[in-house]
Design an enzyme around this catalytic site. Structure first.
Site, PDB file in Angstrom:
ATOM      1  N   VAL A   1       1.547   2.059  -0.798  1.00  0.00           N
ATOM      2  CA  VAL A   1       1.091   2.972   0.092  1.00  0.00           C
ATOM      3  C   VAL A   1       1.983   3.053   1.363  1.00  0.00           C
ATOM      4  O   VAL A   1       2.136   1.791   1.872  1.00  0.00           O
ATOM      5  CB  VAL A   1      -0.543   2.704   0.757  1.00  0.00           C
ATOM      6  CG1 VAL A   1      -0.876   3.684   1.366  1.00  0.00           C
ATOM      7  CG2 VAL A   1      -1.268   2.296  -0.569  1.00  0.00           C
ATOM      8  N   ASP A   2       2.667   4.094   1.562  1.00  0.00           N
ATOM      9  CA  ASP A   2       3.444   4.294   2.868  1.00  0.00           C
ATOM     10  C   ASP A   2       2.430   4.748   3.851  1.00  0.00           C
ATOM     11  O   ASP A   2       1.816   5.875   3.672  1.00  0.00           O
ATOM     12  CB  ASP A   2       4.683   5.398   2.495  1.00  0.00           C
ATOM     13  CG  ASP A   2       5.554   4.955   1.376  1.00  0.00           C
ATOM     14  OD1 ASP A   2       5.616   3.401   1.129  1.00  0.00           O
ATOM     15  OD2 ASP A   2       6.159   5.547   0.613  1.00  0.00           O
ATOM     16  N   VAL A   3       2.582   3.828   5.034  1.00  0.00           N
ATOM     17  CA  VAL A   3       1.690   4.328   5.913  1.00  0.00           C
ATOM     18  C   VAL A   3       2.468   4.597   7.366  1.00  0.00           C
ATOM     19  O   VAL A   3       3.416   3.722   7.666  1.00  0.00           O
ATOM     20  CB  VAL A   3       0.858   3.164   6.461  1.00  0.00           C
ATOM     21  CG1 VAL A   3       0.012   3.328   7.475  1.00  0.00           C
ATOM     22  CG2 VAL A   3      -0.030   2.747   5.253  1.00  0.00           C
TER      23      VAL A   3
ATOM     24  N   TYR B   1       1.319   8.307   4.123  1.00  0.00           N
ATOM     25  CA  TYR B   1       2.461   9.053   4.183  1.00  0.00           C
ATOM     26  C   TYR B   1       2.903   9.334   2.947  1.00  0.00           C
ATOM     27  O   TYR B   1       2.972   8.531   1.818  1.00  0.00           O
ATOM     28  CB  TYR B   1       3.647   8.498   5.064  1.00  0.00           C
ATOM     29  CG  TYR B   1       4.794   9.118   4.920  1.00  0.00           C
ATOM     30  CD1 TYR B   1       5.186  10.282   6.016  1.00  0.00           C
ATOM     31  CD2 TYR B   1       5.894   8.884   4.183  1.00  0.00           C
ATOM     32  CE1 TYR B   1       6.146  10.918   6.128  1.00  0.00           C
ATOM     33  CE2 TYR B   1       7.386   9.782   4.389  1.00  0.00           C
ATOM     34  CZ  TYR B   1       7.386  10.550   5.058  1.00  0.00           C
ATOM     35  OH  TYR B   1       8.526  11.496   5.231  1.00  0.00           O
TER      36      TYR B   1
END
Lengths: 252, 205
Positions: A129-131, A142
């Protein structure tokens, strides 16, 4: 005693390795196979390769390149980028990848995670997960593919992915990527508190002490790009990795 | 020739890659004729116990593997392949190969310990074992583990290695020419290479 996993993350672009800053300003680092050999010599715990263009370009993983990487990898290998079907996953396992890393595809549906984990086991299916923080300071998921925030609520999304069969979560801070000023520890704590599976921190490590801080914040594993690629104040490219004794002392 | 038994359970390419690296040819196969002729067998595997036994049954390999092992062909079970050497597992209902007395149990761990046990850990050798012969050359050997279940031997002398993860569990087993390791030698750098080399060079076949 189980050791904390310390994981170099290498980014693939046009068959070469690059390093980004805040998901931008990509800089060419070198040849992936050469890097694998160097990391082999340094006996790293695990290696992760992410093809950062595959999903953006609606492209399949470069299986030939991954096969060459896997054949040189005498440690666990994770791969992410452009994985959209069960067949992709089956093929990656067949060529010697241990863990497949799903990011963009999971933003749309978690079905692939469920399908793959039922066959290969949760431990081999990783959610990345890109945050990124929004302008009000709230953590947002994101989407690199769409170059904008996704509508998924971070914690709900992670919990759903975990229930769907993701056995591990790489939490990558867009804001901290390539900055080498430390992980987003608040983000790590928040995610660890909401999950039961191992969480791997990524984005921002600039020193060994940063790794230690992420572990104290609850991370089961710590991943980094720049830290293991650059050396010195002028960021010369030099593949490096702490010795076993350094790691032992760090996490004692 | 070393046969790596292919029964549809996980990543076999990496074992072949490592054997190649240390200079030994191997064959990834489910062909009973090839397996019958093999000098050594490696039984790898990742996944669920019952699925693994069902696949072996469907390929008509259960009896063959047992006959080979009892007949003296060295057999190395890796990860799930080690667990299949047991009499059975809490994870399923089907009997295992029954080559090493004992059963496989799920980890029950205190709060704060994640399952699976995943990452690098050390092994305390419990007896003289050809697999760990010459491991004195290493300051400290470590191996890569990923598993949620662990082997519980009925006979103490069959446990050749112990590892600690909240509790002490059996991380390798051995009886005659039958060997099992819970960790992944094929993903454990020079330590795994040395172990596979020992299996091929030192275990008589």
């Amino acid at each position: 005693m189980l050791r904390t996993r310390v994981i170099p993350v290498l980014l693939l672009r046009n068959k070469g390795l690059v390093k980004t800053v805040r998901f931008d300003k990509s800089k060419y680092i070198g040849d992936p196979i050469n890097a694998v050999r160097l990391f082999n010599d340094k006996e790293v715990d695990e290696l992760v390769f992410l093809d950062i263009d595959a999903s953006v370009e609606n492209r399949k993983p470069d299986f030939e390149l991954i096969k060459n990487i896997a054949s040189e990898c005498f440690m666990p290998l994770g791969y992410g980028g452009g994985i959209t079907s069960f067949e992709d996953i089956a093929r990656l396992f067949a060529i010697g990848v241990e863990k497949v890393i799903i990011n963009s595809t999971a933003l749309l549906s978690l079905d692939l995670i469920t399908q793959a984990s039922e066959v290969y086991g949760d431990q081999s299916i990783v959610l990345c997960v890109d945050v990124q923080k929004n302008i009000w300071g709230k953590y947002q998921v994101y989407s690199r593919k769409k170059a904008k925030h996704s509508r998924n609520d971070l914690i709900t999304y992670i919990r759903e992915a975990q229930d769907a069969g993701a056995g591990e979560i790489i939490i990558n801070s867009v804001d901290h990527d390539g900055m080498m000023q430390g992980y987003d520890l608040g983000l790590i704590q928040k995610v660890v508190a909401a999950t039961r599976v191992p969480v791997v921190a990524c984005g921002g490590a600039g020193s060994l002490v940063d790794l230690q801080k992420a572990v104290l914040a609850g991370a089961s594993g710590v991943a980094a790009g720049s830290l293991f690629i650059y050396h010195g104040p002028h960021k010369a490219v030099l593949i490096n990795y702490p010795t076993q004794n350094e790691l032992k002392q760090l996490f004692a | 020739m070393t046969a790596i038994i292919d029964y549809g359970m996980g990543n076999l390419g990496s074992i072949k890659n490592m054997l190649k690296k240390i200079g030994y040819a191997s064959e990834i196969t489910a062909d009973p004729d090839l397996i019958r002729k093999a000098e050594r067998l490696i039984l790898p595997g990742v996944g669920a116990f019952d699925k693994a036994m069902t696949n072996l049954e469907d390929l008509q390999l259960i009896q063959l593997i047992k006959e080979k092992a009892i007949g003296g062909t060295p057999l190395l079970g890796i990860c799930l392949g080690m667990q299949l050497l047991s009499e059975g597992s809490e994870e399923g209902v089907l009997p295992g190969l029954g080559l090493i007395p004992g059963r496989v149990k799920k980890f029950v761990l205190p709060a704060g310990y994640k399952v699976p046990h995943m990452g690098w850990n050390t092994v305390d050798y419990q007896r003289e074992s050809l697999l760990y012969a010459n491991f004195g050359i290493f300051e400290e050997a470590r191996f890569y583990f990923v598993h949620s279940y662990h082997f519980v031997c009925s006979e103490e002398q069959d446990a050749s290695g112990l590892t600690e993860y909240a509790q002490i569990f059996t991380s390798s087993v051995e009886k005659g020419g039958v060997y099992g390791v819970q960790f992944h030698p094929e993903k454990s750098h020079k330590f795994g290479m040395q172990m596979l080399r020992n299996f091929i060079e030192l275990v008589p076949c």
